[in-house]
Design an enzyme around this catalytic site. Sequence first.
Site, PDB file in Angstrom:
ATOM      1  CG  ASP A  33      -2.049   0.936   1.159  1.00  0.00           C
ATOM      2  OD1 ASP A  33      -2.311   1.478   0.061  1.00  0.00           O
ATOM      3  OD2 ASP A  33      -2.696   1.168   2.195  1.00  0.00           O
ATOM      4  CG  HIS A  50       0.157   2.262  -9.464  1.00  0.00           C
ATOM      5  ND1 HIS A  50      -0.117   1.928  -8.158  1.00  0.00           N
ATOM      6  CD2 HIS A  50      -0.929   2.964  -9.906  1.00  0.00           C
ATOM      7  CE1 HIS A  50      -1.311   2.390  -7.834  1.00  0.00           C
ATOM      8  NE2 HIS A  50      -1.822   3.032  -8.872  1.00  0.00           N
ATOM      9  CB  SER A  78      -8.306  -5.597  -4.231  1.00  0.00           C
ATOM     10  OG  SER A  78      -8.951  -4.358  -4.456  1.00  0.00           O
ATOM     11  CG  LEU A 144       9.832 -16.845  -3.667  1.00  0.00           C
ATOM     12  CD1 LEU A 144       9.672 -16.897  -2.153  1.00  0.00           C
ATOM     13  CD2 LEU A 144      10.187 -15.422  -4.096  1.00  0.00           C
TER      14      LEU A 144
HETATM   15  C1  V07 Z   1       1.437  -4.054  -9.714  1.00  0.00           C
HETATM   16  C2  V07 Z   1       3.225  -2.737  -8.557  1.00  0.00           C
HETATM   17  C3  V07 Z   1       3.416  -3.091  -7.120  1.00  0.00           C
HETATM   18  C4  V07 Z   1       2.683  -2.189  -6.185  1.00  0.00           C
HETATM   19  C5  V07 Z   1       1.212  -2.445  -6.132  1.00  0.00           C
HETATM   20  C6  V07 Z   1       0.336  -2.024  -7.286  1.00  0.00           C
HETATM   21  C7  V07 Z   1       0.967  -1.865  -8.617  1.00  0.00           C
HETATM   22  C8  V07 Z   1       3.880  -6.524 -10.271  1.00  0.00           C
HETATM   23  C9  V07 Z   1       2.793  -7.127 -10.861  1.00  0.00           C
HETATM   24  C10 V07 Z   1       2.725  -8.448 -11.478  1.00  0.00           C
HETATM   25  C11 V07 Z   1       1.567  -9.201 -11.462  1.00  0.00           C
HETATM   26  C12 V07 Z   1       1.515 -10.467 -12.022  1.00  0.00           C
HETATM   27  C13 V07 Z   1       2.656 -10.995 -12.595  1.00  0.00           C
HETATM   28  C14 V07 Z   1       3.819 -10.283 -12.604  1.00  0.00           C
HETATM   29  C15 V07 Z   1       3.864  -9.021 -12.054  1.00  0.00           C
HETATM   30  C16 V07 Z   1       1.742  -6.204 -10.716  1.00  0.00           C
HETATM   31  C17 V07 Z   1      -0.332  -5.248 -10.819  1.00  0.00           C
HETATM   32  C18 V07 Z   1       0.116  -4.138 -10.135  1.00  0.00           C
HETATM   33  C19 V07 Z   1      -1.760  -5.330 -11.264  1.00  0.00           C
HETATM   34  F1  V07 Z   1       2.615 -12.225 -13.125  1.00  0.00           F
HETATM   35  N1  V07 Z   1       3.551  -5.344  -9.783  1.00  0.00           N
HETATM   36  N2  V07 Z   1       2.248  -5.119 -10.037  1.00  0.00           N
HETATM   37  N3  V07 Z   1       0.464  -6.284 -11.110  1.00  0.00           N
HETATM   38  N4  V07 Z   1       1.876  -2.937  -9.007  1.00  0.00           N
END
Ligand code: V07
Length: 253
Positions: A33, A50, A78, A144
Amino acid sequence: MSFKFPFFKNKQNIKDDHFASDNIPNHVAIIMDGNGRWAKKRGLPRIAGHKEGMDVVKKIVRAASKCNVKILTLYAFSTENWKRPKSEVEYLMKLPKEFLHIYLPEMMENNVRIETIGDFDALPDHTRKAVQYAKDQTKGNDGLLLNFALNYGSRFEIMRAVKQLMADIDSSELSMDTVDENTFSEYLYTKGLSDPDLLIRTSGEQRLSNFLLWQVAYSEFWFTDVLWPDFSEEIFKTALQDYQQRKRRYGGI
Ligand code: V07
């Protein structure tokens, strides 16, 4: 200035790089967050937060691997996040592909397996394809487990489990008499995974926000005011060290 009494247990502000390898949490879950707030503080658009947060994900994956954590579950999107402005949602839905474009080779090298929990089928096509590719590529890795909660909501997960379980009772695949907590767990997205030992939430909020309601029944919680883009390997290790000193009771005495 800092000094230590040699005969006291090293309790707070521990900066040692090599810390005890015993009692490492098997499964760490994180609510990442504070990305929007981080950007706002700098006069940047929320999406800049982000993007910065995405790079912190990579750092923490490395740290968790190094510390011998077995499962890292990250709350990336979410079921409530759809209510955000369309442009922000569209940007967020591009992040998995971007992350994987940059870091999938490193994930492979480090033996990381990528999985997701949540309503995967309701994701945009391009997001689903990129993530599915990564899951397929990494499915043989036994390091992991990097578990992204994507379009995840715990109440939805529980309702879905209840409906499937009832359908299985209806079709006599399952008998009501044998249903217990373990049976129910098998109907959740987290089927087969041990429950989180440690739940971390950044950015000062101290609530669950519909994350892993069933699974954190006995988890230890760790909160920090640090915003996710400012989170670091060092802070992650501080959380692990704090966890190592806790006495878990699992509802007993
Ligand atoms: C997202 C970056 C981290 C902070 C929180 C919100 C934004 C990595 C992924 C991701 C998801 C699936 C995957 C590989 C990477 C990601 C979303 C948002 C929607 F297989 N960061 N990140 N996906 N944020």
